[in-house]
Design an enzyme around this catalytic site. Structure first.
Site, PDB file in Angstrom:
ATOM      1  N   ARG A   1      -1.908  77.541  84.546  1.00 38.29           N
ATOM      2  CA  ARG A   1      -1.218  78.697  83.422  1.00 38.29           C
ATOM      3  C   ARG A   1      -1.183  79.877  84.369  1.00 38.29           C
ATOM      4  O   ARG A   1      -1.488  81.474  84.130  1.00 38.29           O
ATOM      5  CB  ARG A   1      -2.524  79.040  82.880  1.00 38.29           C
ATOM      6  CG  ARG A   1      -2.924  77.235  82.233  1.00 38.29           C
ATOM      7  CD  ARG A   1      -1.903  76.738  81.575  1.00 38.29           C
ATOM      8  NE  ARG A   1      -1.581  77.171  80.089  1.00 38.29           N
ATOM      9  CZ  ARG A   1      -1.843  77.643  79.039  1.00 38.29           C
ATOM     10  NH1 ARG A   1      -2.929  76.139  78.683  1.00 38.29           N
ATOM     11  NH2 ARG A   1      -1.898  78.375  78.193  1.00 38.29           N
TER      12      ARG A   1
ATOM     13  N   ARG B   1       0.331  84.562  80.363  1.00 38.05           N
ATOM     14  CA  ARG B   1      -1.458  84.931  80.216  1.00 38.05           C
ATOM     15  C   ARG B   1      -2.037  86.537  80.755  1.00 38.05           C
ATOM     16  O   ARG B   1      -1.925  87.306  79.950  1.00 38.05           O
ATOM     17  CB  ARG B   1      -2.495  83.973  80.963  1.00 38.05           C
ATOM     18  CG  ARG B   1      -2.911  82.283  79.906  1.00 38.05           C
ATOM     19  CD  ARG B   1      -3.718  81.654  80.297  1.00 38.05           C
ATOM     20  NE  ARG B   1      -3.918  80.709  78.769  1.00 38.05           N
ATOM     21  CZ  ARG B   1      -5.380  79.891  78.779  1.00 38.05           C
ATOM     22  NH1 ARG B   1      -6.470  79.766  80.505  1.00 38.05           N
ATOM     23  NH2 ARG B   1      -5.863  79.148  78.761  1.00 38.05           N
TER      24      ARG B   1
ATOM     25  N   ARG C   1       5.567  89.218  75.380  1.00 41.16           N
ATOM     26  CA  ARG C   1       4.588  88.466  74.433  1.00 41.16           C
ATOM     27  C   ARG C   1       4.519  89.657  73.021  1.00 41.16           C
ATOM     28  O   ARG C   1       4.258  89.243  71.542  1.00 41.16           O
ATOM     29  CB  ARG C   1       3.550  88.411  74.486  1.00 41.16           C
ATOM     30  CG  ARG C   1       3.449  86.425  75.605  1.00 41.16           C
ATOM     31  CD  ARG C   1       3.135  85.335  74.732  1.00 41.16           C
ATOM     32  NE  ARG C   1       2.275  85.352  73.437  1.00 41.16           N
ATOM     33  CZ  ARG C   1       1.384  85.621  72.354  1.00 41.16           C
ATOM     34  NH1 ARG C   1       2.945  86.491  72.036  1.00 41.16           N
ATOM     35  NH2 ARG C   1       0.750  85.453  71.849  1.00 41.16           N
TER      36      ARG C   1
ATOM     37  N   ASP D   1       5.174  74.221  76.985  1.00 42.12           N
ATOM     38  CA  ASP D   1       4.277  74.539  76.204  1.00 42.12           C
ATOM     39  C   ASP D   1       3.527  72.739  76.154  1.00 42.12           C
ATOM     40  O   ASP D   1       4.734  72.111  76.053  1.00 42.12           O
ATOM     41  CB  ASP D   1       3.786  74.784  75.244  1.00 42.12           C
ATOM     42  CG  ASP D   1       2.009  74.858  74.696  1.00 42.12           C
ATOM     43  OD1 ASP D   1       1.444  75.646  75.733  1.00 42.12           O
ATOM     44  OD2 ASP D   1       1.555  73.968  73.863  1.00 42.12           O
TER      45      ASP D   1
ATOM     46  N   TYR E   1      -4.248  66.511  69.839  1.00 45.81           N
ATOM     47  CA  TYR E   1      -3.850  67.528  68.949  1.00 45.81           C
ATOM     48  C   TYR E   1      -2.972  67.128  67.532  1.00 45.81           C
ATOM     49  O   TYR E   1      -3.185  67.524  66.176  1.00 45.81           O
ATOM     50  CB  TYR E   1      -2.771  68.461  69.308  1.00 45.81           C
ATOM     51  CG  TYR E   1      -3.083  69.330  70.342  1.00 45.81           C
ATOM     52  CD1 TYR E   1      -3.909  70.612  70.265  1.00 45.81           C
ATOM     53  CD2 TYR E   1      -3.315  69.081  72.132  1.00 45.81           C
ATOM     54  CE1 TYR E   1      -4.600  71.521  71.094  1.00 45.81           C
ATOM     55  CE2 TYR E   1      -3.994  70.019  72.733  1.00 45.81           C
ATOM     56  CZ  TYR E   1      -4.788  71.366  72.330  1.00 45.81           C
ATOM     57  OH  TYR E   1      -5.216  72.160  72.971  1.00 45.81           O
TER      58      TYR E   1
HETATM   59  O1  CP3 Z   1       1.668  78.797  83.828  1.00 48.05           O
HETATM   60  C1  CP3 Z   1       1.049  77.628  83.585  1.00 48.05           C
HETATM   61  O2  CP3 Z   1       0.885  77.242  83.530  1.00 48.05           O
HETATM   62  C2  CP3 Z   1       2.927  77.320  82.806  1.00 48.05           C
HETATM   63  C3  CP3 Z   1       2.406  77.272  81.188  1.00 48.05           C
HETATM   64  C4  CP3 Z   1       1.429  76.566  80.006  1.00 48.05           C
HETATM   65  C5  CP3 Z   1       1.541  77.024  78.713  1.00 48.05           C
HETATM   66  N1  CP3 Z   1       1.208  76.468  78.445  1.00 48.05           N
HETATM   67  C6  CP3 Z   1       1.988  78.601  78.507  1.00 48.05           C
HETATM   68  C7  CP3 Z   1       1.376  78.714  77.496  1.00 48.05           C
HETATM   69  C8  CP3 Z   1       1.618  75.300  80.175  1.00 48.05           C
HETATM   70  C9  CP3 Z   1       1.079  74.299  81.209  1.00 48.05           C
HETATM   71  C10 CP3 Z   1       1.081  74.987  80.033  1.00 48.05           C
HETATM   72  C11 CP3 Z   1      -0.016  73.352  79.440  1.00 48.05           C
HETATM   73  C12 CP3 Z   1      -1.025  73.546  78.059  1.00 48.05           C
HETATM   74  N2  CP3 Z   1      -0.977  73.907  76.899  1.00 48.05           N
HETATM   75  C13 CP3 Z   1      -2.149  73.163  78.041  1.00 48.05           C
HETATM   76  C14 CP3 Z   1      -2.358  71.945  78.920  1.00 48.05           C
HETATM   77  C15 CP3 Z   1      -3.158  72.977  80.034  1.00 48.05           C
HETATM   78  C16 CP3 Z   1      -4.894  73.348  79.922  1.00 48.05           C
HETATM   79  O3  CP3 Z   1      -4.564  74.169  80.008  1.00 48.05           O
HETATM   80  O4  CP3 Z   1      -5.762  72.283  79.561  1.00 48.05           O
HETATM   81  C17 CP3 Z   1      -2.897  72.229  76.920  1.00 48.05           C
HETATM   82  C18 CP3 Z   1      -4.159  72.176  76.027  1.00 48.05           C
HETATM   83  C19 CP3 Z   1      -2.462  73.562  76.078  1.00 48.05           C
HETATM   84  C20 CP3 Z   1      -1.602  73.932  74.188  1.00 48.05           C
HETATM   85  C21 CP3 Z   1      -2.378  75.366  74.228  1.00 48.05           C
HETATM   86  N3  CP3 Z   1      -0.773  76.101  73.730  1.00 48.05           N
HETATM   87  C22 CP3 Z   1      -3.294  76.207  73.728  1.00 48.05           C
HETATM   88  C23 CP3 Z   1      -3.922  75.926  74.076  1.00 48.05           C
HETATM   89  C24 CP3 Z   1      -2.764  77.355  73.710  1.00 48.05           C
HETATM   90  C25 CP3 Z   1      -3.651  78.759  73.680  1.00 48.05           C
HETATM   91  C26 CP3 Z   1      -4.868  79.397  74.186  1.00 48.05           C
HETATM   92  C27 CP3 Z   1      -4.156  79.224  75.648  1.00 48.05           C
HETATM   93  O5  CP3 Z   1      -4.142  80.617  75.461  1.00 48.05           O
HETATM   94  O6  CP3 Z   1      -3.922  79.069  76.561  1.00 48.05           O
HETATM   95  C28 CP3 Z   1      -1.323  77.609  74.159  1.00 48.05           C
HETATM   96  C29 CP3 Z   1      -0.695  78.585  73.722  1.00 48.05           C
HETATM   97  C30 CP3 Z   1       0.344  78.948  74.952  1.00 48.05           C
HETATM   98  N4  CP3 Z   1       0.654  78.158  75.872  1.00 48.05           N
HETATM   99  C31 CP3 Z   1      -0.022  79.884  76.143  1.00 48.05           C
HETATM  100  C32 CP3 Z   1       0.435  80.050  77.069  1.00 48.05           C
HETATM  101  C33 CP3 Z   1       1.057  81.068  77.998  1.00 48.05           C
HETATM  102  C34 CP3 Z   1      -0.785  81.235  75.036  1.00 48.05           C
HETATM  103  C35 CP3 Z   1      -0.214  82.134  75.272  1.00 48.05           C
HETATM  104  C36 CP3 Z   1      -0.341  83.381  74.531  1.00 48.05           C
HETATM  105  O7  CP3 Z   1      -1.574  84.050  73.800  1.00 48.05           O
HETATM  106  O8  CP3 Z   1       0.150  84.713  75.249  1.00 48.05           O
END
Ligand code: CP3
Length: 335
Positions: free
Chosen positions: A23, A27, A36, A72, A146
């Site tokens: 991540r 973030r 964002r 994602d 999910y």
């Molecule tokens: O930097 C990276 O790793 C690349 C991008 C990436 C995102 N999601 C973008 C994202 C990656 C590798 C993921 C994987 C992901 N997404 C997982 C597996 C990895 C892990 O953390 O366990 C899971 C379970 C998700 C599902 C998901 N997507 C959740 C639970 C959320 C909300 C909570 C959070 O902030 O993680 C997302 C949204 C998401 N996907 C964001 C990002 C940057 C946050 C969006 C924001 O609010 O800006």
């Protein structure tokens, strides 16, 4: 080209311990936060120029040894026809969960034309990067959780009770998702991804026996199918200390670990595997002296070859990027 990450995946000698952060794109970084304000996560991920910009930010700002595609895990079910929203402060939400055997008919087979934007993002990134690009997908259990729950959960009760009550329908769902995951990762490699990571973020919710019976055969099939792609494969999960002997049975070259296990103990249980991890992400909220001491502890206990420094899970949103940069420099200087 800095290939320390790829060499460590293959357990070859490296000039320094490679480091990247799960991540890292998104973030906590300032450029991402600014984007964002105008765009949603899915919009960013589906717009190649913007997605590439987000993937590049940590490479330029932090000096990490690998880039990860900005995408994602929910983009795959979206490509399969599922209506998914990413809701602020909640996460992925599906208004009509796929929680009955009949509902699985709503899943279309994966075809690469549904993710043309990803192919384009990968091509843009490969033209810019001097470090390897990691593609990724969720693993079938995490994806199924999910789809069945419809939103993030702390107990996975709906998912697990479905699995135990309807083993045949569960097996069919895992097969459908695994087929799609294989196609999705092959598409990323064909476009230029140089390694792929399978995120099974929530698989630690399972009893080891249930994992072996209902999940492991599908994960094994995915990694077998990827062998012909000739790129390193990484397998990550959290809370997997009780599953590591089973993780040893998949054809992934690298196993990603969270912080709930000692590296030395994981190394013993995973003969022949490279390891990735496993700094507790909350350590980065502490003082620099604590961060350095913890990094040093990991570097000392890590295997001599086949080690990639990373966090045990994603960067916490309020992490200071100066601390991330300092940590990268520290790992490079002390390895
Ligand atoms: O930097 C990276 O790793 C690349 C991008 C990436 C995102 N999601 C973008 C994202 C990656 C590798 C993921 C994987 C992901 N997404 C997982 C597996 C990895 C892990 O953390 O366990 C899971 C379970 C998700 C599902 C998901 N997507 C959740 C639970 C959320 C909300 C909570 C959070 O902030 O993680 C997302 C949204 C998401 N996907 C964001 C990002 C940057 C946050 C969006 C924001 O609010 O800006």
């Amino acid at each position: 080209m800095n290939d320390a990450f790829l060499r460590a995946c293959r357990s070859q000698s490296v000039p320094h311990t490679p480091v990247w952060f799960m991540r890292q794109a998104g973030r906590s970084l300032p450029g991402y936060r600014q984007l964002r304000q105008r765009w949603g996560v899915l919009e960013l991920a589906q717009t190649p120029e913007l997605a590439a910009q987000v993937s590049l930010e940590p490479v330029h700002l932090l000096g990490v040894d690998a880039a990860i595609l900005f995408a994602d895990i929910m983009l795959l079910p979206i490509a399969m026809g599922v209506d998914v929203a990413i809701v602020d402060a909640v996460g992925p939400v599906i208004d009509e969960p796929l929680d009955t055997p009949d509902s699985f008919a709503r899943l279309h087979p994966f075809t690469p034309d549904r993710v043309e934007y990803l192919t384009n993002t990968i091509k843009l990134l490969r033209a810019e990067l001097n470090v390897p690009l990691i593609g990724f997908s969720a693993a079938p259990f995490t994806l199924a959780s999910y789809l069945i729950e419809g939103r993030p959960t702390r107990t996975w009760a709906k998912t697990k009770s479905f699995m135990l009550t309807n083993p045949a329908a569960w097996n069919q769902l895992m097969t459908t998702l695994s087929d799609a995951i294989i196609g999705y990762l092959q598409t990323q490699v064909a476009a230029g991804a140089q390694a792929v990571q399978l995120f099974d973020s929530w698989v630690g919710a399972l009893a080891p026996e249930h994992y072996r019976q209902h999940v492991l055969p599908h994960v094994q099939r995915i990694f077998k199918a990827l062998e012909s792609q000739k790129v390193p494969c990484l397998h990550f999960g959290t809370d997997t200390a009780g599953l590591l002997r089973d993780f040893a049975a998949v054809d992934a070259q690298v196993i990603g670990l969270d912080w709930r296990v000692d590296l030395a103990s994981a190394h013993q249980q995973l003969p022949g595997k490279a390891l990735q991890g496993n700094l507790d992400p909350t350590v980065l909220l502490a003082d620099t002296a604590v961060i350095e001491a913890e990094a040093s502890r990991l570097l000392t206990s890590a295997p001599k070859t086949g080690y990639i420094f990373n966090l045990g899970h994603g960067v916490m949103p309020d992490t200071d990027d100066r601390k991330l940069k300092h940590l990268v420099e520290y790992v490079h200087a002390h390895s």
